[in-house]
Write a protein that holds these residues in place. Structure first.
Motif, PDB file in Angstrom:
ATOM      1  N   GLU A 200       0.825  -1.209   0.000  1.00 36.99           N
ATOM      2  CA  GLU A 200       0.000   0.000   0.000  1.00 36.99           C
ATOM      3  C   GLU A 200       0.859   1.260   0.000  1.00 36.99           C
ATOM      4  O   GLU A 200       0.547   2.237  -0.681  1.00 36.99           O
TER       5      GLU A 200
ATOM      6  N   ILE B 218       0.161  11.686   3.502  1.00 35.12           N
ATOM      7  CA  ILE B 218      -0.157  11.364   4.898  1.00 35.12           C
ATOM      8  C   ILE B 218      -1.664  11.097   5.041  1.00 35.12           C
ATOM      9  O   ILE B 218      -2.084  10.205   5.786  1.00 35.12           O
ATOM     10  N   THR B 219      -2.473  11.879   4.308  1.00 37.42           N
ATOM     11  CA  THR B 219      -3.923  11.661   4.361  1.00 37.42           C
ATOM     12  C   THR B 219      -4.278  10.255   3.870  1.00 37.42           C
ATOM     13  O   THR B 219      -5.057   9.534   4.510  1.00 37.42           O
TER      14      THR B 219
ATOM     15  N   LEU C 234      -2.186   7.639   3.568  1.00 36.65           N
ATOM     16  CA  LEU C 234      -1.589   6.616   4.436  1.00 36.65           C
ATOM     17  C   LEU C 234      -2.509   6.305   5.611  1.00 36.65           C
ATOM     18  O   LEU C 234      -2.730   5.142   5.959  1.00 36.65           O
ATOM     19  N   LYS C 235      -3.072   7.348   6.200  1.00 38.39           N
ATOM     20  CA  LYS C 235      -3.955   7.141   7.358  1.00 38.39           C
ATOM     21  C   LYS C 235      -5.268   6.473   6.959  1.00 38.39           C
ATOM     22  O   LYS C 235      -6.014   6.013   7.809  1.00 38.39           O
ATOM     23  N   ARG C 236      -5.578   6.436   5.678  1.00 39.00           N
ATOM     24  CA  ARG C 236      -6.827   5.865   5.194  1.00 39.00           C
ATOM     25  C   ARG C 236      -6.630   4.430   4.701  1.00 39.00           C
ATOM     26  O   ARG C 236      -7.523   3.600   4.839  1.00 39.00           O
ATOM     27  N   THR C 237      -5.474   4.132   4.109  1.00 39.39           N
ATOM     28  CA  THR C 237      -5.365   2.872   3.366  1.00 39.39           C
ATOM     29  C   THR C 237      -4.282   1.909   3.843  1.00 39.39           C
ATOM     30  O   THR C 237      -4.378   0.718   3.556  1.00 39.39           O
ATOM     31  N   VAL C 238      -3.246   2.379   4.526  1.00 38.97           N
ATOM     32  CA  VAL C 238      -2.138   1.475   4.860  1.00 38.97           C
ATOM     33  C   VAL C 238      -2.488   0.698   6.132  1.00 38.97           C
ATOM     34  O   VAL C 238      -2.800   1.299   7.167  1.00 38.97           O
ATOM     35  N   PRO C 239      -2.464  -0.629   6.078  1.00 34.96           N
ATOM     36  CA  PRO C 239      -2.932  -1.425   7.218  1.00 34.96           C
ATOM     37  C   PRO C 239      -1.954  -1.423   8.389  1.00 34.96           C
ATOM     38  O   PRO C 239      -1.123  -2.309   8.555  1.00 34.96           O
TER      39      PRO C 239
END
Lengths: 155, 78, 155, 78
Positions: A75, A128-129, A131-136
């Protein structure tokens, strides 16, 4: 991060300096920021996220981060690929800390180098937006009187 | 090869385990999740998201033997 | 950067962590970024500007920066004061290098810590834009075949 | 106390000096600059900006004895 080693009969080395990392060691922000400074660039924008002591007035003692590591890498790499298509940026580095983090320690660093700073700011904020939404990766806040896995981005 | 189901963070706590191997029968994601929740009812207290073979699952995909399914809460990294 | 030492009969120490500096020594980006992490903050955005090797295809050998130092300090402090009124940010640090800089060396670092990253991004971008417009510092580019003071912001 | 005039970067090169002390007579900024340029004509090749007592000059301010006037090109820091 493909490295094209040969094209036709000429050896072409294309050093790709993008990087993404998961680490249980403290993050060197300056090192991440300066790891890749392409000669055509003029500015790097770095987002440095760290452990808040207080969230909604409640004191956090420390945090624990856990990742679905192989998927997190995929991701993060997708985010880098997407950002390099959407923004005029040269180099992107993402480092996320895992395990136990003390108050004030850096949890994530995203550095974006670009010929012009406007694109670097825009890409870094987008990264950053997303990453906070999609990276597990998940965060557990530990308080004096309990602990809680944070579900979703409340930052 | 079995279908491997992975849990992280809140779902690992709720399921009381980090991994589960299911039979090799082809199922839909919905059916698989319903059966996992039946076995680990605390999971129903959380908003759940899913990944199949390390990709976010968008709808009711079909799961085949050898697939890796992850069950987790909305991410909170950063 | 006033330090209020006493208020009424109680000793109140208000540690003000904003800073602006002019230095002829290499800048420690990570140090600048982490110098001030207020407990209520969650994100620091850092702009790191450095010496480009090529500008419009011409190769720069090195740079020299000169400042009208006392006025530069005043102008940087004005920017900090203004940004803290306009944006919801907690801490701002500005460090600008002077003297001779080699290719790739950092000329300026601006770090902004804020409870929410959006304000940090906005303030940091505003600060670098205004610094390039108002702070009395000048850059000389030295080439293989000559040198030139840069007049105005061409970045 | 004299009026002190300071040069930086390109204007220091053009004037061949970094500093100049003028008489104590009250003058306008325009008059002072014109007289400095007359003495250092290379300055006329540059776009000039000014500061009085370390503040950017907005218009045709009056300069008094003891004031510090800076003559420089548009800034290029960062």
């Amino acid at each position: 991060m493909p490295i094209i080693l040969a094209e036709l009969d000429r050896l072409i080395v294309k050093p790709t300096v993008d990087f993404c990392e998961l680490t249980s060691l403290p993050i060197d922000i300056g090192g991440a920021a300066r790891r890749a400074v392409p000669p055509e660039c003029g500015a790097t924008v770095t987002l440095d996220g760290y452990v808040r002591q207080f969230t909604n007035g409640r004191e956090t003692l420390y945090l624990e981060y856990e990742a679905y590591e192989p998927m997190a890498f995929k991701e993060m790499q997708k985010l880098i690929d997407h950002a390099k298509r959407e923004f005029e940026v040269s180099t992107i580095g993402i480092v996320h800390r895992l395990g136990r983090l003390e108050i004030g320690e850096t949890s994530v660093v995203i550095s974006v180098a670009a010929p012009h700073r406007k694109a670097a700011f825009a890409a870094c904020e987008w990264l950053i937006t997303e990453l906070k939404r999609t990276v597990p990766i998940w965060k557990k806040e530990v308080y004096a009187d309990g602990e809680q896995w944070i579900e979703g981005d409340h930052a | 090869m079995p279908i491997q189901v992975l849990f992280f963070g809140a779902t690992a706590d709720a399921a009381g385990r980090r991994q589960l191997n299911l039979g090799t029968e082809t199922v839909t994601l919905t059916t698989l999740v319903a059966s996992v929740i039946r076995e680990h009812p605390k999971l129903a207290q959380h908003k759940l998201q899913f990944a199949i073979n390390q990709e976010h699952a968008a709808g009711d995909e079909t799961i085949r033997d050898g697939d890796e399914v992850a069950i987790f809460t909305p991410v909170s990294g950063g």
